[in-house]
Design an enzyme around this catalytic site. Structure first.
Site, PDB file in Angstrom:
ATOM      1  N   LYS A 152      -5.303  -6.995   1.002  1.00  0.00           N
ATOM      2  CA  LYS A 152      -4.985  -5.683   0.461  1.00  0.00           C
ATOM      3  C   LYS A 152      -4.527  -5.803  -0.987  1.00  0.00           C
ATOM      4  O   LYS A 152      -3.890  -6.784  -1.377  1.00  0.00           O
ATOM      5  CB  LYS A 152      -3.877  -5.012   1.287  1.00  0.00           C
ATOM      6  CG  LYS A 152      -4.224  -4.820   2.756  1.00  0.00           C
ATOM      7  CD  LYS A 152      -3.069  -4.254   3.542  1.00  0.00           C
ATOM      8  CE  LYS A 152      -2.804  -2.811   3.227  1.00  0.00           C
ATOM      9  NZ  LYS A 152      -1.793  -2.232   4.156  1.00  0.00           N
ATOM     10  N   HIS A 202      -3.075   4.367  12.850  1.00  0.00           N
ATOM     11  CA  HIS A 202      -2.449   4.671  11.564  1.00  0.00           C
ATOM     12  C   HIS A 202      -1.664   5.970  11.744  1.00  0.00           C
ATOM     13  O   HIS A 202      -2.241   7.049  11.863  1.00  0.00           O
ATOM     14  CB  HIS A 202      -3.517   4.831  10.488  1.00  0.00           C
ATOM     15  CG  HIS A 202      -2.958   4.979   9.106  1.00  0.00           C
ATOM     16  ND1 HIS A 202      -3.296   4.136   8.084  1.00  0.00           N
ATOM     17  CD2 HIS A 202      -2.079   5.867   8.583  1.00  0.00           C
ATOM     18  CE1 HIS A 202      -2.651   4.500   6.985  1.00  0.00           C
ATOM     19  NE2 HIS A 202      -1.910   5.552   7.265  1.00  0.00           N
ATOM     20  N   HIS A 229     -11.528   1.683   5.444  1.00  0.00           N
ATOM     21  CA  HIS A 229     -10.079   1.755   5.314  1.00  0.00           C
ATOM     22  C   HIS A 229      -9.630   3.031   4.604  1.00  0.00           C
ATOM     23  O   HIS A 229      -8.525   3.084   4.060  1.00  0.00           O
ATOM     24  CB  HIS A 229      -9.526   0.519   4.579  1.00  0.00           C
ATOM     25  CG  HIS A 229     -10.054  -0.771   5.112  1.00  0.00           C
ATOM     26  ND1 HIS A 229      -9.751  -1.246   6.376  1.00  0.00           N
ATOM     27  CD2 HIS A 229     -10.915  -1.685   4.574  1.00  0.00           C
ATOM     28  CE1 HIS A 229     -10.372  -2.393   6.577  1.00  0.00           C
ATOM     29  NE2 HIS A 229     -11.091  -2.676   5.513  1.00  0.00           N
ATOM     30  N   GLU A 269       3.973   5.453   5.754  1.00  0.00           N
ATOM     31  CA  GLU A 269       2.830   5.123   6.598  1.00  0.00           C
ATOM     32  C   GLU A 269       3.149   3.897   7.455  1.00  0.00           C
ATOM     33  O   GLU A 269       3.737   2.919   6.971  1.00  0.00           O
ATOM     34  CB  GLU A 269       1.588   4.866   5.743  1.00  0.00           C
ATOM     35  CG  GLU A 269       1.220   6.062   4.868  1.00  0.00           C
ATOM     36  CD  GLU A 269      -0.215   6.013   4.380  1.00  0.00           C
ATOM     37  OE1 GLU A 269      -0.868   4.963   4.545  1.00  0.00           O
ATOM     38  OE2 GLU A 269      -0.682   7.030   3.846  1.00  0.00           O
ATOM     39  N   ARG A 286       3.863  10.704  -3.309  1.00  0.00           N
ATOM     40  CA  ARG A 286       3.131  11.882  -3.783  1.00  0.00           C
ATOM     41  C   ARG A 286       2.766  12.742  -2.582  1.00  0.00           C
ATOM     42  O   ARG A 286       3.068  12.391  -1.449  1.00  0.00           O
ATOM     43  CB  ARG A 286       1.846  11.440  -4.491  1.00  0.00           C
ATOM     44  CG  ARG A 286       0.992  10.506  -3.627  1.00  0.00           C
ATOM     45  CD  ARG A 286      -0.363  10.242  -4.217  1.00  0.00           C
ATOM     46  NE  ARG A 286      -1.075   9.182  -3.549  1.00  0.00           N
ATOM     47  CZ  ARG A 286      -1.722   9.271  -2.391  1.00  0.00           C
ATOM     48  NH1 ARG A 286      -1.706  10.436  -1.737  1.00  0.00           N
ATOM     49  NH2 ARG A 286      -2.365   8.249  -1.862  1.00  0.00           N
TER      50      ARG A 286
END
Length: 655
Positions: A152, A202, A229, A269, A286
Site C-alpha cells: 500500500k 471494509h 481496491h 476505516e 475529509r
C-alpha cells in the site's frame, strides 16, 4: 483555527459531482458559490451552477486542481471567504489547508496538524496503536507465513499504489511498481506491506467533531464491494454487525479522532476479519464519496454541518440522531468490467435516471452526478460519472429500489458498469449479507456474463426500428409477391455478431429467425414485440457518432449494438498480433524489448488513464517484433503500441 464569522462566499476546490453537492447546500443556506475549472471542464455542470467560476489553465490535474497556489489565488480573486476541498485532489494536503488559512480564508476541514497526523498510513497506524485502537500492523520483513500481502502507498488511497502479492518472489517487482505509482499519484513513493485478508469486510465510521469537544460517531457503513481496491457499492448501516461489535467500532473511531484533536468531518476505516476482530486501516480527513448513505439514514446534511463547524459553532447536540431504514449507493463508472475495468471516454449522449434527483424524491432515490446528457468524459480525471443512492425501510427494499432504478436508466455513448451494479445488488450472496472485499472478483463471471437472449431480441428491435425509420409509401423490402428477406448485422459489446433476417408480408413485418416473436408495433424509436404471449417494449436510439452504435433500452436493462455493413469489406484485415491502445492515455513504462520472446498474457507495457494504471499484455506466445510505445508518450484510442509475431506452431494450429 476556525472562524466565528459566517461564511458568505464558498469556493469548492474540486470538480464534478462533489462540487455540485456542496453548491446545493450553499444555495439552501444562502451562501454564494465559486467554482474552479480546468480547460476540459469549462462547460461542465458544476461550473454553470456556481455563481462565479475561475479558470485553472490546463487539463491535467497536476496543472490545475492540484495547484494549491492557483486555487487560493482564485478564491481571493472571486471574493470567496472560505474553501471547501471536496474529496480527492488537495483535500488531504496539510500544506494546502495551511495555505488557505494563511491567506485569511476559512478552511472547511480539519486542522492542518490533524491532516498531517493521518497523512501517512504508517505513522497513523503507530499513533492509533498508542491510543489503544486495534491496528493491522505494517510488516518490516514479510515471510512466507505472512502471505498473501498487500502493498500500500503510505500517502494515499483510492486503489493507487496498491498491489496484492501471493508469492515472495514477486514482492520486489510489485514494490517497485507500487512506489512508482504512488510517487506519481501522491508525490511520495513510501509504501509498506501488511497482511491481506481476502475475505475481510471494509467497514467505516462517519465522524463529526467540533472545536468545543464534541465528537459524533454518525453511524457506520459497509464498503466491501470493491474493484482494484476502490469502492463500488456502499451501504449504511453496515449489515449484520452484533451490537457489541458496532459499539466497539464507534468507540475506536471516536478515540482515533480525539487522539489527534480532530475537528470537522472525517472517516475512520477498519478491516473486519472473519474472526470478528476489526483493525484500523486509515482515517480519511475529509468528506467521503459515500457520505450520502449516512445522510439518507440520519436525515443530516453533512456538508451543512461541516460549515457549522468551520464557522466555529457547536454541533447541534451531544449525540447524533439515530439511523432509520437502510441506504445503498452504487458508483456508476464509465468503464467495461468485462474488459478488466477498462475506462471509457467520449460523449455521453444521454444520461437519464428517471425519478432520481439531487434530493431524495418520493421514490426514495437520489442522484449525485457530475455529468448530464451531452457531457464529454475525458481521460484526465476519475471514471466515475455519478452515484445513485436508494433509501428504504429495509435493506432488501433498498437493494430492490436501487437495482430497478439502474436497470431503467438510459445511458448512451459510453460503456458503463451499470449492468454489473444491477446484478451485484440483486445477487443472492449480496442479499444474504455475505460481503467481503473479494466479492466482485469471486462472482465476476456471473456479474459480467453477456445476456445472449436479450441481445438477440434487442438486435431484432433495432433492425425493425431502422426499417420503420426508412419506410416510405413503397417501403424497403416490400414486394407484392414473396421476396428475399432483408438482412441486418450487428456486433454486441463483447464482440459477438448477430444477423437479423426479416421480410415484409401483407400482414406486417415477419422475423424469420424468431418465428415465435410477433411484432405488435414498430416505430423509429420504439418497437413492441410479443414473445410467448408476453409483450415487451424496446426503446431504440441512434446518434451521429460515426460508430454506428444503436442503444436499445427495456425496463430490465439496456443493450449496446454496433450496426455492421451487410457485406464485410474483404480488403479490411486486422493483424492478430497488433496491440492497439484500448483508451487514450500516457505510457508509463515498458517491460519488454523488441526481439524478446513473450508468452500469452505477459505484461508488455503500462498505460495510465483516468487516474488508474492499465496493463497491455501479449495476445499470444511469440516474439515482440515492434514496440512503438515509450514512457511519457501520449497515445489516442486505437494507436498501434506493439506487434507480437505468434510462434509458428501456434500460427499453423490457428490456420
Amino acid at each position: 483555527m476556525t472562524s466565528r464569522t459566517p461564511i458568505t462566499n464558498l469556493l469548492v476546490a474540486n470538480r464534478g459531482e462533489i462540487a455540485r453537492r456542496v453548491f446545493r447546500t450553499c444555495r439552501e443556506l444562502g451562501i454564494a458559490t465559486t467554482a474552479v475549472h480546468s480547460d476540459p471542464d469549462a462547460t461542465a455542470p458544476h461550473v454553470r451552477e456556481a455563481d462565479a467560476a475561475v479558470r485553472l489553465p490546463g487539463a491535467a490535474p497536476a496543472d490545475t486542481y492540484l495547484r494549491g497556489e492557483l486555487v487560493v489565488r482564485a478564491a481571493l480573486a472571486a471574493g470567496a471567504d472560505a474553501v471547501h476541498p471536496g474529496y480527492g485532489f488537495l483535500s488531504e494536503d496539510a500544506g494546502f489547508a495551511q495555505a488557505v488559512l494563511d491567506a485569511g480564508l476559512v478552511w472547511v476541514g480539519p486542522p492542518p496538524a490533524a491532516i498531517a497526523a493521518m497523512g501517512s498510513k504508517t505513522a497513523a497506524k503507530r499513533l492509533m496503536a498508542e491510543a489503544g485502537v486495534p491496528v493491522l500492523g505494517a510488516l518490516a520483513e514479510p515471510t512466507e507465513a505472512d502471505l498473501p500481502l498487500l502493498v500500500k502507498a503510505a500517502a494515499g488511497g483510492g486503489g493507487r499504489g496498491m498491489r496484492v502479492v501471493r508469492r515472495l518472489a514477486d514482492l520486489p517487482a510489485e514494490l517497485a511498481a507500487a512506489r512508482a505509482e504512488a510517487a506519481k499519484a501522491f508525490g511520495s513513493d513510501e509504501v509498506f506491506c501488511e497482511r491481506y485478508l481476502p475475505t475481510g469486510r471494509h467497514v467505516e465510521v462517519q465522524l463529526l467533531a467540533d472545536a468545543h469537544g464534541t465528537v459524533w460517531a454518525v453511524g457506520d457503513r459497509d464498503c466491501s464491494l470493491q474493484r482494484r481496491h476502490q469502492k463500488v457499492v456502499e451501504e449504511a448501516p453496515a449489515p449484520g454487525l452484533p451490537a457489541d461489535l458496532r459499539a466497539g467500532l464507534h468507540a475506536a473511531a471516536v478515540s482515533a479522532a480525539r487522539a489527534i484533536g480532530y475537528v470537522g468531518a472525517g472517516t475512520a476505516e477498519f478491516l473486519l476479519g472473519e474472526d470478528g476482530r476489526f483493525h484500523f486501516l486509515e482515517m480519511n480527513t475529509r468528506l467521503q464519496v459515500e457520505h450520502p448513505v449516512t445522510e439518507a439514514v440520519t436525515g443530516l446534511d453533512l456538508v451543512a454541518l461541516q460549515l457549522v463547524v468551520a464557522e466555529g459553532r457547536k454541533l447541534p447536540g451531544p449525540t447524533p440522531p439515530p439511523t432509520t431504514g437502510h441506504a445503498i449507493e452504487a458508483r456508476l463508472y464509465a468503464e467495461d468490467p468485462a474488459k478488466d475495468w477498462q475506462p471509457a471516454t467520449g460523449t455521453l449522449h444521454r444520461f437519464e435516471l428517471g425519478s432520481a434527483h439531487q434530493e431524495f424524491a418520493g421514490a426514495g432515490l437520489r442522484l449525485d452526478s457530475g455529468v448530464e446528457s451531452g457531457s464529454e468524459v475525458t481521460p484526465h480525471y476519475d471514471a466515475m460519472l455519478a452515484k445513485v443512492i436508494a433509501w428504504a425501510p429495509t435493506r432488501a427494499a433498498a437493494a430492490r429500489r436501487l437495482a430497478d432504478a439502474l436497470a431503467r436508466a438510459r445511458i448512451h455513448g459510453l460503456s458503463t458498469n451499470r449492468e454489473l451494479l444491477v446484478r451485484a445488488v440483486r445477487h443472492p450472496a449480496f442479499l444474504a449479507e455475505r460481503l467481503h472485499t473479494g466479492f466482485l472478483a469471486e462472482h465476476a463471471r456471473e456479474l459480467t456474463a453477456p445476456d445472449t437472449k436479450g441481445a438477440e431480441l434487442a438486435a431484432l428491435a433495432a433492425a425493425l426500428a431502422d426499417a420503420a425509420a426508412r419506410s416510405t409509401a413503397l417501403p424497403s423490402g416490400w414486394r407484392n409477391l414473396p421476396s428475399q428477406p432483408q438482412v441486418k448485422r450487428y456486433r454486441t459489446a463483447e464482440g459477438r455478431e448477430l444477423e437479423v433476417r426479416y421480410r415484409r408480408t401483407r400482414t406486417g413485418l415477419l422475423a424469420e429467425d424468431h418465428p415465435d416473436v410477433e411484432l405488435v408495433e414498430a416505430g423509429a424509436d420504439q418497437v413492441v414485440l410479443r414473445e410467448g404471449g408476453v409483450r415487451r417494449s424496446y426503446r431504440v436510439a441512434r446518434y451521429d457518432d460515426r460508430a454506428g452504435r444503436v442503444y436499445v433500452d427495456t425496463p430490465v436493462g439496456g443493450t449496446v449494438l454496433t450496426a455492421l455493413p451487410r457485406f464485410p469489406d474483404p480488403t479490411v484485415r486486422s493483424d492478430p498480433g497488433a496491440l492497439l491502445a484500448p483508451m487514450p492515455g500516457t505510457v508509463l513504462r515498458t517491460s519488454a524489448a523488441v526481439g524478446d520472446a513473450v508468452t500469452a498474457g505477459q505484461p508488455l507495457l503500462v498505460l495510465e488513464a483516468m487516474k488508474m494504471e492499465h496493463r497491455v499484455t501479449a495476445p499470444a506466445d511469440g516474439v515482440l517484433v515492434e514496440l512503438l510505445a515509450a514512457p511519457g508518450r501520449q497515445v489516442e484510442l486505437g494507436t498501434l503500441l506493439a506487434v507480437v509475431r505468434p510462434t509458428e506452431a501456434q500460427t499453423v494450429q490457428e490456420a
